[in-house]
Write a protein that holds these residues in place. Structure first.
Motif, PDB file in Angstrom:
ATOM      1  N   ALA A  34       0.894  -1.119   0.059  1.00  0.00           N
ATOM      2  CA  ALA A  34      -0.107   0.038   0.129  1.00  0.00           C
ATOM      3  C   ALA A  34       0.667   1.247  -0.095  1.00  0.00           C
ATOM      4  N   GLY A  35       1.974   1.111   0.659  1.00  0.00           N
ATOM      5  CA  GLY A  35       2.848   2.579   0.770  1.00  0.00           C
ATOM      6  C   GLY A  35       3.791   2.481  -0.748  1.00  0.00           C
ATOM      7  N   LEU A  36       3.861   1.694  -1.335  1.00  0.00           N
ATOM      8  CA  LEU A  36       4.741   1.568  -2.578  1.00  0.00           C
ATOM      9  C   LEU A  36       3.727   1.634  -3.787  1.00  0.00           C
ATOM     10  N   LEU A  37       2.379   1.587  -3.608  1.00  0.00           N
ATOM     11  CA  LEU A  37       1.794   1.826  -4.977  1.00  0.00           C
ATOM     12  C   LEU A  37       1.968   2.740  -5.916  1.00  0.00           C
ATOM     13  N   PRO A  38       2.118   3.968  -5.776  1.00  0.00           N
ATOM     14  CA  PRO A  38       2.490   4.976  -6.838  1.00  0.00           C
ATOM     15  C   PRO A  38       3.771   4.333  -7.577  1.00  0.00           C
ATOM     16  N   GLN A  39       4.859   4.188  -6.824  1.00  0.00           N
ATOM     17  CA  GLN A  39       5.966   3.910  -7.435  1.00  0.00           C
ATOM     18  C   GLN A  39       5.920   2.601  -8.265  1.00  0.00           C
ATOM     19  N   MET A  40       5.421   1.567  -7.800  1.00  0.00           N
ATOM     20  CA  MET A  40       5.193   0.505  -8.678  1.00  0.00           C
ATOM     21  C   MET A  40       4.323   0.550  -9.802  1.00  0.00           C
ATOM     22  N   ALA A  41       3.168   1.313  -9.715  1.00  0.00           N
ATOM     23  CA  ALA A  41       2.363   1.406 -10.813  1.00  0.00           C
ATOM     24  C   ALA A  41       3.107   2.481 -11.926  1.00  0.00           C
ATOM     25  N   ALA A  42       3.905   3.379 -11.335  1.00  0.00           N
ATOM     26  CA  ALA A  42       4.792   4.253 -12.323  1.00  0.00           C
ATOM     27  C   ALA A  42       5.530   3.227 -13.060  1.00  0.00           C
ATOM     28  N   SER A  43       6.321   2.372 -12.300  1.00  0.00           N
ATOM     29  CA  SER A  43       7.203   1.352 -12.875  1.00  0.00           C
ATOM     30  C   SER A  43       6.717   0.617 -13.881  1.00  0.00           C
ATOM     31  N   PHE A  44       5.696   0.207 -13.744  1.00  0.00           N
ATOM     32  CA  PHE A  44       5.008  -0.689 -14.694  1.00  0.00           C
ATOM     33  C   PHE A  44       4.013  -0.373 -15.693  1.00  0.00           C
ATOM     34  N   TRP A 167      11.109   0.965  -4.891  1.00  0.00           N
ATOM     35  CA  TRP A 167      10.207  -0.012  -4.530  1.00  0.00           C
ATOM     36  C   TRP A 167      11.230  -1.500  -4.537  1.00  0.00           C
ATOM     37  N   ARG A 168      12.086  -1.469  -5.583  1.00  0.00           N
ATOM     38  CA  ARG A 168      12.773  -2.618  -5.567  1.00  0.00           C
ATOM     39  C   ARG A 168      13.974  -2.744  -4.557  1.00  0.00           C
ATOM     40  N   GLY A 169      14.207  -1.702  -4.158  1.00  0.00           N
ATOM     41  CA  GLY A 169      15.166  -1.758  -2.699  1.00  0.00           C
ATOM     42  C   GLY A 169      14.404  -2.086  -1.630  1.00  0.00           C
TER      43      GLY A 169
END
Length: 408
Positions: A34-44, A167-169
């Motif tokens: 939930a805390g990584l949603l924005p970064q992961m959505a942008a990454s993919f 998010w990968r880190g």
């Protein structure tokens, strides 16, 4: 039967808080997304709702994985099962960190859920064997406090890790912590000595207990009612209570504080009458949800009621696990695994149905209204369990049905 070291005092052995840390680590990964949603959505390059399905993938892995892995690792020593689960957990996070496609990421999350379910079922058995019978629920409550902390800290930790590590880190960091946890748990888990032959048939035979299924059924309904409401607490707070979005995380902290009180404080007094305590907690949870409907219109009373919800709802899992293990007698592994599945099945069911109630005339109070109804239904199997225990006690002249392993 396994030979373990038991403590004659009320002090819990070191393995119990160590397992609590393992539970914190494994449940943090569920809320971290939930805390990584924005970064992961942008990454993919997908919508955040698509990334949110990773939480569902994790829950699915736990529901299916707990009983499947319990049977697959039945003949392994519990120490080996815990270490193997954490090692696989680390490997799954490395795969996720390296993934270049959503499909691979989803597969890694399902695998993470599977081994988390295996860890939970093994940890439940290890904790109940490592302590005296009179402190089993207290031990499970301490382990449950790891979940309470993950509930509170998971999302902010995800946001913080995402800002500084990406998010990968964050996934690499969880993998590293899992390796350390595997080494620590491997050192602290008691040896099992000479064990009787473990039989898959005896584990499956334990599932014939009607009373065990009454516990599992009530767990699905009661936890579904509580956590289905908790899943949609943010719109209730912002749109009905009038709490600014920036202060909502502080309300989650209050829920977590209540959870710590419930899992640790109440558990100290529940071992003598676990079924009665489980019924009392379910009744209290229903009352708290019923109060939340009118009192959520005021921000102060809403925060107070949500804190109470944390105390009563998160006290239920250790009680249900303790009762399930007792009812399974000498074959507790699969019963503990099915209890894990019941928790997560209830959460998934409550969250799925609760989301639809937001679009009805009930609005933001829909999930809480549904929660009251689910808990009311969950009290029916608990009442049947209490009557069966009372009948069995009268027939056998035992002081407490739940205090002695028995099969229906």
């Amino acid at each position: 039967m396994a030979t373990v070291v038991r403590t004659p005092r009320s002090t819990l052995p070191p393995i119990v808080p160590v397992l609590a840390l393992g539970a914190f680590l494994m449940c943090t990964t569920e809320f971290l997304i939930a805390g990584l949603l924005p970064q992961m959505a942008a990454s993919f390059a997908v919508r955040p709702s698509r990334i949110g399905l990773l939480i569902t993938a994790f829950a699915f892995g736990m529901i299916v994985g707990a009983p499947v892995m319990a049977l697959a690792t039945l003949r392994l020593p519990k120490r080996a099962t815990l270490v193997l689960a954490l090692a696989t957990f680390a490997a799954a996070h490395i795969i996720a960190a390296l993934s270049g496609s959503l499909a691979l990421l989803f597969a890694a999350r399902v695998l993470t859920g599977v081994v988390t379910g295996a860890f939970w079922s093994a940890a439940t058995v290890v904790a109940t064997r490592a302590v005296d019978p009179g402190t089993r629920t207290h031990a499970l409550g301490v382990i449950g406090s790891g979940v309470a902390l993950a509930t509170v800290l998971g999302v902010p930790l995800g946001s913080l890790a995402g800002e500084h590590l990406g998010w990968r880190g964050a996934f690499w960091a969880l993998a590293a912590f899992a390796v350390v946890a595997a080494a620590v748990i491997g050192c602290f888990t008691p040896g099992e000595g000479t064990r009787d032959a473990v039989s898959v048939r005896s584990e499956l035979r334990a599932l014939r207990s009607v009373r065990l299924w009454l516990v599992l059924g009530s767990t699905v309904l009661v936890m579904g009612g509580c956590m289905g409401t908790f899943s949609f607490i943010s719109p209730l707070l912002t749109e009905r209570s009038g709490i600014p979005p920036g202060l909502v995380p502080l309300v989650f902290v209050c829920f977590g504080v209540g959870s710590l009180v419930g899992t640790n404080g109440v558990g100290r007094f529940a071992d003598r009458r676990p079924v009665a305590t489980l019924i009392a907690c379910a009744l209290a949870a229903g009352l708290v949800l019923a109060l939340l409907i009118p009192l959520s219109a005021n921000p102060v009373t809403a925060v107070i009621v949500i804190t109470l919800l944390g105390a009563v709802s998160m006290a239920i899992p250790p009680f249900a696990s303790g009762v399930s293990v007792r009812l399974a007698g000498s074959a507790p592994t699969l019963a503990a695994a099915f209890t894990v599945s019941a928790f997560n099945g209830g959460i998934a069911t409550g969250a799925t149905i609760g989301g639809h109630t937001l679009n009805t005339s009930l609005g933001q109070t829909g999930p809480a209204t549904l929660g009251v109804a689910m808990i009311a239904l969950g009290l029916i199997p608990l009442a049947a369990l209490a009557m069966q225990c009372a009948g069995r006690t009268g027939a056998s002249r035992r002081p407490s049905c739940a205090a002695h392993p028995a099969h229906a």
